[in-house]
Design a protein around this motif. Structure first.
Motif, PDB file in Angstrom:
ATOM      1  N   GLU A  11       0.844  -1.200   0.000  1.00 59.16           N
ATOM      2  CA  GLU A  11       0.000   0.000   0.000  1.00 59.16           C
ATOM      3  C   GLU A  11       0.877   1.248   0.000  1.00 59.16           C
ATOM      4  O   GLU A  11       0.646   2.198  -0.743  1.00 59.16           O
ATOM      5  CB  GLU A  11      -0.918  -0.020   1.223  1.00 59.16           C
ATOM      6  CG  GLU A  11      -1.918   1.125   1.204  1.00 59.16           C
ATOM      7  CD  GLU A  11      -2.968   0.995   2.304  1.00 59.16           C
ATOM      8  OE1 GLU A  11      -2.777   0.165   3.210  1.00 59.16           O
ATOM      9  OE2 GLU A  11      -3.954   1.738   2.232  1.00 59.16           O
ATOM     10  N   LYS A  12       1.922   1.221   0.842  1.00 56.66           N
ATOM     11  CA  LYS A  12       2.848   2.363   0.898  1.00 56.66           C
ATOM     12  C   LYS A  12       3.564   2.547  -0.439  1.00 56.66           C
ATOM     13  O   LYS A  12       3.746   3.666  -0.912  1.00 56.66           O
ATOM     14  CB  LYS A  12       3.870   2.148   2.013  1.00 56.66           C
ATOM     15  CG  LYS A  12       3.288   2.391   3.386  1.00 56.66           C
ATOM     16  CD  LYS A  12       4.371   2.323   4.439  1.00 56.66           C
ATOM     17  CE  LYS A  12       3.794   2.695   5.793  1.00 56.66           C
ATOM     18  NZ  LYS A  12       4.758   2.482   6.875  1.00 56.66           N
ATOM     19  N   ALA A  13       3.985   1.405  -1.015  1.00 53.05           N
ATOM     20  CA  ALA A  13       4.688   1.478  -2.300  1.00 53.05           C
ATOM     21  C   ALA A  13       3.773   2.062  -3.377  1.00 53.05           C
ATOM     22  O   ALA A  13       4.206   2.870  -4.196  1.00 53.05           O
ATOM     23  CB  ALA A  13       5.183   0.102  -2.715  1.00 53.05           C
ATOM     24  N   ALA A  14       2.533   1.653  -3.347  1.00 58.35           N
ATOM     25  CA  ALA A  14       1.593   2.101  -4.378  1.00 58.35           C
ATOM     26  C   ALA A  14       1.365   3.607  -4.314  1.00 58.35           C
ATOM     27  O   ALA A  14       1.065   4.236  -5.321  1.00 58.35           O
ATOM     28  CB  ALA A  14       0.270   1.355  -4.252  1.00 58.35           C
ATOM     29  N   GLY A  16       3.758   5.665  -3.312  1.00 58.11           N
ATOM     30  CA  GLY A  16       4.995   6.386  -3.606  1.00 58.11           C
ATOM     31  C   GLY A  16       6.142   6.243  -2.612  1.00 58.11           C
ATOM     32  O   GLY A  16       7.124   6.967  -2.705  1.00 58.11           O
ATOM     33  N   ASP A  17       6.049   5.313  -1.668  1.00 60.99           N
ATOM     34  CA  ASP A  17       7.146   5.108  -0.717  1.00 60.99           C
ATOM     35  C   ASP A  17       8.169   4.159  -1.332  1.00 60.99           C
ATOM     36  O   ASP A  17       7.920   2.963  -1.482  1.00 60.99           O
ATOM     37  CB  ASP A  17       6.570   4.519   0.579  1.00 60.99           C
ATOM     38  CG  ASP A  17       7.649   4.310   1.632  1.00 60.99           C
ATOM     39  OD1 ASP A  17       8.842   4.195   1.275  1.00 60.99           O
ATOM     40  OD2 ASP A  17       7.288   4.254   2.822  1.00 60.99           O
ATOM     41  N   GLU A  18       9.332   4.716  -1.695  1.00 57.55           N
ATOM     42  CA  GLU A  18      10.287   3.904  -2.424  1.00 57.55           C
ATOM     43  C   GLU A  18      10.933   2.803  -1.590  1.00 57.55           C
ATOM     44  O   GLU A  18      11.246   1.720  -2.098  1.00 57.55           O
ATOM     45  CB  GLU A  18      11.364   4.804  -3.029  1.00 57.55           C
ATOM     46  CG  GLU A  18      11.860   4.213  -4.327  1.00 57.55           C
ATOM     47  CD  GLU A  18      12.863   5.082  -5.041  1.00 57.55           C
ATOM     48  OE1 GLU A  18      12.739   6.317  -4.986  1.00 57.55           O
ATOM     49  OE2 GLU A  18      13.775   4.510  -5.649  1.00 57.55           O
ATOM     50  N   SER A  19      11.121   3.066  -0.303  1.00 61.32           N
ATOM     51  CA  SER A  19      11.717   2.008   0.515  1.00 61.32           C
ATOM     52  C   SER A  19      10.728   0.858   0.688  1.00 61.32           C
ATOM     53  O   SER A  19      11.120  -0.304   0.776  1.00 61.32           O
ATOM     54  CB  SER A  19      12.161   2.559   1.867  1.00 61.32           C
ATOM     55  OG  SER A  19      11.064   3.148   2.518  1.00 61.32           O
ATOM     56  N   ALA A  20       9.443   1.184   0.697  1.00 59.25           N
ATOM     57  CA  ALA A  20       8.424   0.131   0.755  1.00 59.25           C
ATOM     58  C   ALA A  20       8.463  -0.702  -0.514  1.00 59.25           C
ATOM     59  O   ALA A  20       8.336  -1.927  -0.474  1.00 59.25           O
ATOM     60  CB  ALA A  20       7.035   0.737   0.936  1.00 59.25           C
ATOM     61  N   PHE A  21       8.678  -0.022  -1.639  1.00 59.96           N
ATOM     62  CA  PHE A  21       8.808  -0.745  -2.908  1.00 59.96           C
ATOM     63  C   PHE A  21       9.951  -1.746  -2.831  1.00 59.96           C
ATOM     64  O   PHE A  21       9.812  -2.906  -3.206  1.00 59.96           O
ATOM     65  CB  PHE A  21       9.036   0.244  -4.067  1.00 59.96           C
ATOM     66  CG  PHE A  21       9.801  -0.338  -5.217  1.00 59.96           C
ATOM     67  CD1 PHE A  21       9.179  -1.211  -6.098  1.00 59.96           C
ATOM     68  CD2 PHE A  21      11.146  -0.047  -5.394  1.00 59.96           C
ATOM     69  CE1 PHE A  21       9.899  -1.783  -7.146  1.00 59.96           C
ATOM     70  CE2 PHE A  21      11.865  -0.610  -6.434  1.00 59.96           C
ATOM     71  CZ  PHE A  21      11.243  -1.480  -7.308  1.00 59.96           C
ATOM     72  N   GLN A  22      11.101  -1.289  -2.310  1.00 60.93           N
ATOM     73  CA  GLN A  22      12.265  -2.174  -2.203  1.00 60.93           C
ATOM     74  C   GLN A  22      11.949  -3.415  -1.362  1.00 60.93           C
ATOM     75  O   GLN A  22      12.328  -4.527  -1.714  1.00 60.93           O
ATOM     76  CB  GLN A  22      13.459  -1.417  -1.585  1.00 60.93           C
ATOM     77  CG  GLN A  22      14.174  -0.486  -2.548  1.00 60.93           C
ATOM     78  CD  GLN A  22      14.813  -1.225  -3.734  1.00 60.93           C
ATOM     79  OE1 GLN A  22      14.958  -2.446  -3.722  1.00 60.93           O
ATOM     80  NE2 GLN A  22      15.157  -0.484  -4.784  1.00 60.93           N
ATOM     81  N   LEU A  23      11.240  -3.193  -0.266  1.00 57.41           N
ATOM     82  CA  LEU A  23      10.898  -4.309   0.619  1.00 57.41           C
ATOM     83  C   LEU A  23       9.998  -5.316  -0.086  1.00 57.41           C
ATOM     84  O   LEU A  23      10.227  -6.526  -0.013  1.00 57.41           O
ATOM     85  CB  LEU A  23      10.204  -3.784   1.882  1.00 57.41           C
ATOM     86  CG  LEU A  23      11.147  -3.264   2.964  1.00 57.41           C
ATOM     87  CD1 LEU A  23      10.373  -2.487   4.014  1.00 57.41           C
ATOM     88  CD2 LEU A  23      11.882  -4.430   3.612  1.00 57.41           C
ATOM     89  N   VAL A  24       8.978  -4.795  -0.754  1.00 57.47           N
ATOM     90  CA  VAL A  24       8.048  -5.691  -1.447  1.00 57.47           C
ATOM     91  C   VAL A  24       8.796  -6.463  -2.533  1.00 57.47           C
ATOM     92  O   VAL A  24       8.636  -7.671  -2.689  1.00 57.47           O
ATOM     93  CB  VAL A  24       6.870  -4.896  -2.075  1.00 57.47           C
ATOM     94  CG1 VAL A  24       5.997  -5.812  -2.935  1.00 57.47           C
ATOM     95  CG2 VAL A  24       6.035  -4.247  -0.994  1.00 57.47           C
ATOM     96  N   TYR A  25       9.659  -5.744  -3.254  1.00 55.89           N
ATOM     97  CA  TYR A  25      10.392  -6.378  -4.345  1.00 55.89           C
ATOM     98  C   TYR A  25      11.312  -7.478  -3.812  1.00 55.89           C
ATOM     99  O   TYR A  25      11.319  -8.598  -4.332  1.00 55.89           O
ATOM    100  CB  TYR A  25      11.200  -5.318  -5.112  1.00 55.89           C
ATOM    101  CG  TYR A  25      11.962  -5.895  -6.283  1.00 55.89           C
ATOM    102  CD1 TYR A  25      11.289  -6.213  -7.454  1.00 55.89           C
ATOM    103  CD2 TYR A  25      13.329  -6.140  -6.206  1.00 55.89           C
ATOM    104  CE1 TYR A  25      11.969  -6.767  -8.527  1.00 55.89           C
ATOM    105  CE2 TYR A  25      14.020  -6.686  -7.265  1.00 55.89           C
ATOM    106  CZ  TYR A  25      13.338  -6.998  -8.426  1.00 55.89           C
ATOM    107  OH  TYR A  25      14.015  -7.550  -9.487  1.00 55.89           O
ATOM    108  N   GLN A  26      12.051  -7.151  -2.761  1.00 57.16           N
ATOM    109  CA  GLN A  26      12.973  -8.143  -2.206  1.00 57.16           C
ATOM    110  C   GLN A  26      12.223  -9.380  -1.713  1.00 57.16           C
ATOM    111  O   GLN A  26      12.700 -10.503  -1.842  1.00 57.16           O
ATOM    112  CB  GLN A  26      13.801  -7.531  -1.059  1.00 57.16           C
ATOM    113  CG  GLN A  26      14.886  -6.573  -1.514  1.00 57.16           C
ATOM    114  CD  GLN A  26      15.796  -7.172  -2.594  1.00 57.16           C
ATOM    115  OE1 GLN A  26      16.094  -8.368  -2.591  1.00 57.16           O
ATOM    116  NE2 GLN A  26      16.221  -6.336  -3.546  1.00 57.16           N
TER     117      GLN A  26
END
Lengths: 187, 167
Positions: A11-14, A16-26
């Protein structure tokens, strides 16, 4: 990372939280990559689809039902994109690009295990030779451990169809595996 | 080991050897950045796309009308001949003749024909009063010469258009 956490990070990544994106991706990328690589064999295609899966994740975040497992939603997206990929014309647009690469790169699959399997005709090699429709059922059933009903849900086809494809796939594998010298399996 | 267990084991083994290539991480990250930019409305591509769509939406209707009436290219609109005693039917007749010409002549021929025909019609409009009566004396000497020239230039085309029609 459990489902609730993943949901929160996504939800955070969606938004715009880039560190959240990294976490989801990893947390998810190996699983997504392997799922796609079991279904599609061209390395360039695999990468394109994995990229698409993530694009779709952010965009259709709102369709995720938190009451169901996160990975169920993720695998649904992944399999649907693989199917779209096989069907859609946008694949052809990239043919030019790919043809250029093919001239310089003849063998795009480099994972040793895959090459070995194909040469040795072991069970995995046989799975790779199944038709796509049978293979996708085998992967969802035995790699992701989904029940046949869940597979029907992901593939959006009747349970009866999944059952018959599952049955056919195992029959095929038993037949081939028996012929290439493996143990004879009697179920 | 049953085939179920064997399959689970084999697939897990195979999966262990498959690794998402590191360069893909960067690609997905860039896609994510792109998604964010788009979401914030900063994407110049998206703005350009919207502008393009609007432009096309405006152009399409005018292009459709422009191409549907060849006679409009000659006269501007049917009003031009209606003011000079012409009727809507006459306008349609000219339109029909132009459509035939377009179909029968080659592209180059039609272009030349249309250009000459347009000049001729402009002269004709000039000498025709609001009751449809022609006053050829209104033309200057230069225009009269042009009139004859256009007539002889167009004659073979008319023959071709009408001749083919009879067949």
């Amino acid at each position: 990372m459990n489902d609730n956490e993943l949901h929160m990070w996504l939800e955070k990544a969606a938004i715009g939280d880039e560190s959240a994106f990294q976490l989801v991706y990893q947390a998810t990328h190996q699983d997504v990559y392997r799922t796609v690589a079991f279904l599609i064999y061209n390395k360039q295609d695999i990468e394109d689809i994995v990229n698409e899966v993530y694009m779709r994740m952010w965009r259709s975040f709102h369709t995720y039902d938190p009451n169901r497992p996160f990975r169920f939603w993720l695998h649904g997206i992944t399999v649907r994109l693989v199917q779209d990929w096989k069907r859609k014309a946008w694949r052809r647009i990239r043919l030019f690009e790919r043809n250029r690469q093919l001239t310089s790169e003849h063998c795009d699959w480099t994972d040793k295990a895959v090459l070995q399997s194909e040469m040795q005709h072991d069970l995995f090699g046989l799975v790779r030779q199944l038709s796509y429709k049978l293979r996708v059922v085998v992967i969802l059933r035995y790699f992701h451990d989904y029940a046949l009903e869940e597979i029907a849900d992901i593939l959006q086809i009747p349970v009866g169809t999944v059952k018959s494809r599952h049955h056919l796939a195992l029959k095929e594998l038993r037949k081939q595996f028996g012929m290439t010298g493996g143990d004879a399996y009697v179920n | 080991m049953s085939i179920d267990e064997e399959l689970r084991y084999e697939l897990r083994q195979a999966a262990e050897s498959m690794h998402c290539p590191p360069h893909l991480d960067e690609r997905v990250r860039q896609s994510y950045q792109h998604y964010l930019n788009e979401k914030r409305g900063k994407s110049p591509m998206k703005k350009r796309l919207i502008a393009g769509v609007i432009a096309v939406a405006i152009l399409i209707p005018s292009a459709v009308f422009a191409s549907s009436y060849l006679a409009d290219d000659i006269f501007g609109s049917s009003e031009a001949i209606e003011q000079r005693g012409g009727s809507q039917e006459a306008y349609q007749e000219i339109e029909g003749m132009l459509q035939t010409a377009k179909a029968k002549l080659t592209e180059v021929e039609f272009k030349e024909f249309k250009e000459s025909f347009k000049q001729l019609m402009q002269l004709k409009l000039k000498i025709t009063d609001e009751n449809g009566i022609k006053h050829e004396e209104k033309l200057t000497e230069e225009e009269q010469r042009q009139w004859r020239e256009l007539g002889s230039k167009l004659a073979p085309y008319f023959e071709k258009i009408q001749g083919n029609e009879k067949q």
